[in-house]
Design an enzyme around this catalytic site. Structure first.
Site, PDB file in Angstrom:
ATOM      1  N   ARG A  44       0.802  -1.201   0.000  1.00 45.96           N
ATOM      2  CA  ARG A  44       0.000   0.000   0.000  1.00 45.96           C
ATOM      3  C   ARG A  44       0.847   1.268   0.000  1.00 45.96           C
ATOM      4  O   ARG A  44       0.372   2.342  -0.322  1.00 45.96           O
ATOM      5  CB  ARG A  44      -0.867   0.004   1.268  1.00 45.96           C
ATOM      6  CG  ARG A  44      -1.946  -1.072   1.229  1.00 45.96           C
ATOM      7  CD  ARG A  44      -2.746  -1.079   2.539  1.00 45.96           C
ATOM      8  NE  ARG A  44      -2.316  -2.216   3.343  1.00 45.96           N
ATOM      9  CZ  ARG A  44      -2.891  -2.531   4.499  1.00 45.96           C
ATOM     10  NH1 ARG A  44      -3.864  -1.802   4.998  1.00 45.96           N
ATOM     11  NH2 ARG A  44      -2.479  -3.583   5.178  1.00 45.96           N
ATOM     12  N   GLY A  45       2.116   1.118   0.392  1.00 42.56           N
ATOM     13  CA  GLY A  45       2.949   2.283   0.687  1.00 42.56           C
ATOM     14  C   GLY A  45       3.130   3.307  -0.423  1.00 42.56           C
ATOM     15  O   GLY A  45       3.368   4.474  -0.155  1.00 42.56           O
ATOM     16  N   GLU A 100       7.887   2.329  -6.012  1.00 44.18           N
ATOM     17  CA  GLU A 100       7.984   1.847  -4.632  1.00 44.18           C
ATOM     18  C   GLU A 100       8.197   3.040  -3.702  1.00 44.18           C
ATOM     19  O   GLU A 100       8.789   4.052  -4.102  1.00 44.18           O
ATOM     20  CB  GLU A 100       9.154   0.848  -4.583  1.00 44.18           C
ATOM     21  CG  GLU A 100       9.515   0.297  -3.242  1.00 44.18           C
ATOM     22  CD  GLU A 100       8.438  -0.550  -2.594  1.00 44.18           C
ATOM     23  OE1 GLU A 100       7.331  -0.019  -2.388  1.00 44.18           O
ATOM     24  OE2 GLU A 100       8.709  -1.709  -2.267  1.00 44.18           O
ATOM     25  N   ASP A 101       7.722   2.935  -2.474  1.00 47.58           N
ATOM     26  CA  ASP A 101       7.905   4.038  -1.524  1.00 47.58           C
ATOM     27  C   ASP A 101       9.283   4.013  -0.877  1.00 47.58           C
ATOM     28  O   ASP A 101       9.937   5.037  -0.755  1.00 47.58           O
ATOM     29  CB  ASP A 101       6.794   4.041  -0.454  1.00 47.58           C
ATOM     30  CG  ASP A 101       6.643   2.699   0.235  1.00 47.58           C
ATOM     31  OD1 ASP A 101       7.137   1.685  -0.307  1.00 47.58           O
ATOM     32  OD2 ASP A 101       6.045   2.648   1.315  1.00 47.58           O
ATOM     33  N   ASP A 104      14.375  -0.872   1.838  1.00 47.97           N
ATOM     34  CA  ASP A 104      15.003  -1.063   3.143  1.00 47.97           C
ATOM     35  C   ASP A 104      16.015  -2.212   2.979  1.00 47.97           C
ATOM     36  O   ASP A 104      17.138  -1.989   2.541  1.00 47.97           O
ATOM     37  CB  ASP A 104      13.861  -1.388   4.125  1.00 47.97           C
ATOM     38  CG  ASP A 104      14.258  -1.270   5.572  1.00 47.97           C
ATOM     39  OD1 ASP A 104      15.455  -1.346   5.858  1.00 47.97           O
ATOM     40  OD2 ASP A 104      13.372  -1.117   6.423  1.00 47.97           O
ATOM     41  N   LYS A 132      17.161   3.493   1.911  1.00 49.00           N
ATOM     42  CA  LYS A 132      17.854   3.420   3.201  1.00 49.00           C
ATOM     43  C   LYS A 132      19.022   2.449   3.036  1.00 49.00           C
ATOM     44  O   LYS A 132      18.923   1.272   3.422  1.00 49.00           O
ATOM     45  CB  LYS A 132      16.850   2.875   4.222  1.00 49.00           C
ATOM     46  CG  LYS A 132      16.933   3.476   5.593  1.00 49.00           C
ATOM     47  CD  LYS A 132      16.102   2.653   6.548  1.00 49.00           C
ATOM     48  CE  LYS A 132      14.774   3.244   6.858  1.00 49.00           C
ATOM     49  NZ  LYS A 132      14.046   2.456   7.893  1.00 49.00           N
ATOM     50  N   PHE A 153      13.286   5.192  11.549  1.00 46.22           N
ATOM     51  CA  PHE A 153      11.963   4.646  11.250  1.00 46.22           C
ATOM     52  C   PHE A 153      11.073   5.749  10.700  1.00 46.22           C
ATOM     53  O   PHE A 153      10.606   6.606  11.430  1.00 46.22           O
ATOM     54  CB  PHE A 153      11.338   3.993  12.486  1.00 46.22           C
ATOM     55  CG  PHE A 153      10.162   3.146  12.110  1.00 46.22           C
ATOM     56  CD1 PHE A 153       8.874   3.631  12.221  1.00 46.22           C
ATOM     57  CD2 PHE A 153      10.364   1.867  11.595  1.00 46.22           C
ATOM     58  CE1 PHE A 153       7.786   2.858  11.820  1.00 46.22           C
ATOM     59  CE2 PHE A 153       9.290   1.089  11.195  1.00 46.22           C
ATOM     60  CZ  PHE A 153       7.996   1.582  11.314  1.00 46.22           C
ATOM     61  N   VAL A 154      10.873   5.728   9.378  1.00 44.80           N
ATOM     62  CA  VAL A 154      10.136   6.823   8.732  1.00 44.80           C
ATOM     63  C   VAL A 154       8.664   6.482   8.523  1.00 44.80           C
ATOM     64  O   VAL A 154       8.298   5.322   8.355  1.00 44.80           O
ATOM     65  CB  VAL A 154      10.779   7.238   7.391  1.00 44.80           C
ATOM     66  CG1 VAL A 154      12.104   7.930   7.619  1.00 44.80           C
ATOM     67  CG2 VAL A 154      10.943   6.059   6.447  1.00 44.80           C
ATOM     68  N   ASP A 160       3.536   3.712   6.652  1.00 50.92           N
ATOM     69  CA  ASP A 160       2.819   3.585   7.935  1.00 50.92           C
ATOM     70  C   ASP A 160       3.695   3.152   9.096  1.00 50.92           C
ATOM     71  O   ASP A 160       4.785   2.612   8.919  1.00 50.92           O
ATOM     72  CB  ASP A 160       1.712   2.542   7.789  1.00 50.92           C
ATOM     73  CG  ASP A 160       2.271   1.116   7.726  1.00 50.92           C
ATOM     74  OD1 ASP A 160       3.113   0.866   6.837  1.00 50.92           O
ATOM     75  OD2 ASP A 160       1.909   0.283   8.570  1.00 50.92           O
ATOM     76  N   ARG A 166      -0.030   7.113   7.441  1.00 41.42           N
ATOM     77  CA  ARG A 166       0.191   7.114   5.986  1.00 41.42           C
ATOM     78  C   ARG A 166      -0.253   8.443   5.377  1.00 41.42           C
ATOM     79  O   ARG A 166       0.212   8.843   4.321  1.00 41.42           O
ATOM     80  CB  ARG A 166      -0.616   5.992   5.311  1.00 41.42           C
ATOM     81  CG  ARG A 166      -0.111   4.591   5.594  1.00 41.42           C
ATOM     82  CD  ARG A 166      -0.772   3.619   4.619  1.00 41.42           C
ATOM     83  NE  ARG A 166      -0.685   2.230   5.047  1.00 41.42           N
ATOM     84  CZ  ARG A 166       0.289   1.388   4.706  1.00 41.42           C
ATOM     85  NH1 ARG A 166       1.282   1.791   3.945  1.00 41.42           N
ATOM     86  NH2 ARG A 166       0.277   0.141   5.129  1.00 41.42           N
TER      87      ARG A 166
HETATM   88  C1  PRP Z   1       7.284  -1.875   3.054  1.00 40.68           C
HETATM   89  C2  PRP Z   1       7.559  -0.799   2.022  1.00 40.68           C
HETATM   90  C3  PRP Z   1       8.287  -1.552   0.952  1.00 40.68           C
HETATM   91  C4  PRP Z   1       9.029  -2.635   1.697  1.00 40.68           C
HETATM   92  C5  PRP Z   1      10.483  -2.285   1.783  1.00 40.68           C
HETATM   93  O1  PRP Z   1       6.126  -2.541   2.657  1.00 40.68           O
HETATM   94  O2  PRP Z   1       6.358  -0.221   1.561  1.00 40.68           O
HETATM   95  O3  PRP Z   1       7.398  -2.139   0.029  1.00 40.68           O
HETATM   96  O4  PRP Z   1       8.428  -2.709   2.992  1.00 40.68           O
HETATM   97  O5  PRP Z   1      11.189  -3.176   2.576  1.00 40.68           O
HETATM   98  P1  PRP Z   1      12.352  -4.144   2.089  1.00 40.68           P
HETATM   99  O6  PRP Z   1      13.255  -3.381   1.169  1.00 40.68           O
HETATM  100  O7  PRP Z   1      13.033  -4.512   3.390  1.00 40.68           O
HETATM  101  O8  PRP Z   1      11.730  -5.340   1.444  1.00 40.68           O
HETATM  102  P2  PRP Z   1       5.161  -3.362   3.633  1.00 40.68           P
HETATM  103  O9  PRP Z   1       5.420  -4.830   3.441  1.00 40.68           O
HETATM  104  O10 PRP Z   1       5.297  -2.827   5.029  1.00 40.68           O
HETATM  105  O11 PRP Z   1       3.720  -3.083   3.074  1.00 40.68           O
HETATM  106  P3  PRP Z   1       2.933  -1.689   2.812  1.00 40.68           P
HETATM  107  O12 PRP Z   1       3.544  -1.068   1.561  1.00 40.68           O
HETATM  108  O13 PRP Z   1       1.541  -2.135   2.605  1.00 40.68           O
HETATM  109  O14 PRP Z   1       3.088  -0.787   4.020  1.00 40.68           O
END
Ligand code: PRP
Length: 186
Positions: A44-45, A100-101, A104, A132, A153-154, A160, A166
């Protein structure tokens, strides 16, 4: 009861908008002459980022969504990326931009790119608003990055904390009120 926290601003709404304008010009250059660019948001991000990005793009675009999840409601990655929702449209032989948002550990983007590349798009590029690098576990880079950020932690602008925050128009850092502030150096 959840632990109380405040949110310190890291990247303002104005800075995000200015960076998106620059990124849009780069995408227009990369995909100049495309018949139609399929812009794929990762739910969803990325929902706010993709909404602002496509409105900046002077290209014919189609919008689609994919949902992948590695985190659930926890703060740490389970390193297990699941595809929860597939695209509605076909991408074989087409130009595709994955939005992608945040990157990580890198597991999500790596898995999503492999998943989509298997469908033989003509071109497949990735854009990520936040990177990051300190947290990277796999050697995977987005083609375009909005901002490199420190290991904090952003939240906000689509991202979220336990499904909250969000809707903030800026990127902020979660600070639990019983901890000292993190040194922010974006
Ligand atoms: C979060 C974020 C990225 C992913 C990054 O998604 O939106 O998609 O984690 O992390 P990584 O590089 O360690 O894989 P999340 O699974 O929390 O779902 P969301 O987008 O619905 O919040």
């Amino acid at each position: 009861m959840s632990r109380p926290y405040v949110i310190d601003q890291l990247i303002s709404a104005k800075s995000i908008a200015a960076r998106i304008e620059e990124l849009a010009r780069e995408i227009e250059e990369t995909f100049a002459g495309t018949e139609k660019l399929v812009v794929v948001g990762l739910l969803r991000g990325s929902f706010i980022f993709i909404a602002d990005l496509v409105r900046e793009l002077d290209l014919p675009v189609e919008v689609d969504f994919l949902e992948a999840s590695s985190y659930g409601n926890a703060m740490e990655s389970s390193r297990e990326v699941r595809i929860l929702k597939d695209l509605r449209g076909q991408i074989e032989g087409r130009d595709v931009l994955v939005v992608e948002d945040i990157i990580d550990t890198g597991h999500t983007l790596e898995r999503v790119v492999a998943f989509l590349a298997a469908r033989n798009p003509r071109r497949l590029k990735t854009i990520c608003l936040l990177d990051k690098p300190a947290r990277r576990e796999v050697d995977h880079k987005a083609d375009l990055v909005g901002f490199e950020i420190p290991d904090a932690f952003v939240v906000g602008y689509g991202i979220d904390f336990g499904q909250r925050n969000r809707n903030l128009p800026f990127i902020g850092v979660v600070r639990f009120i019983d901890e000292p502030p993190v040194a922010l150096d974006p």
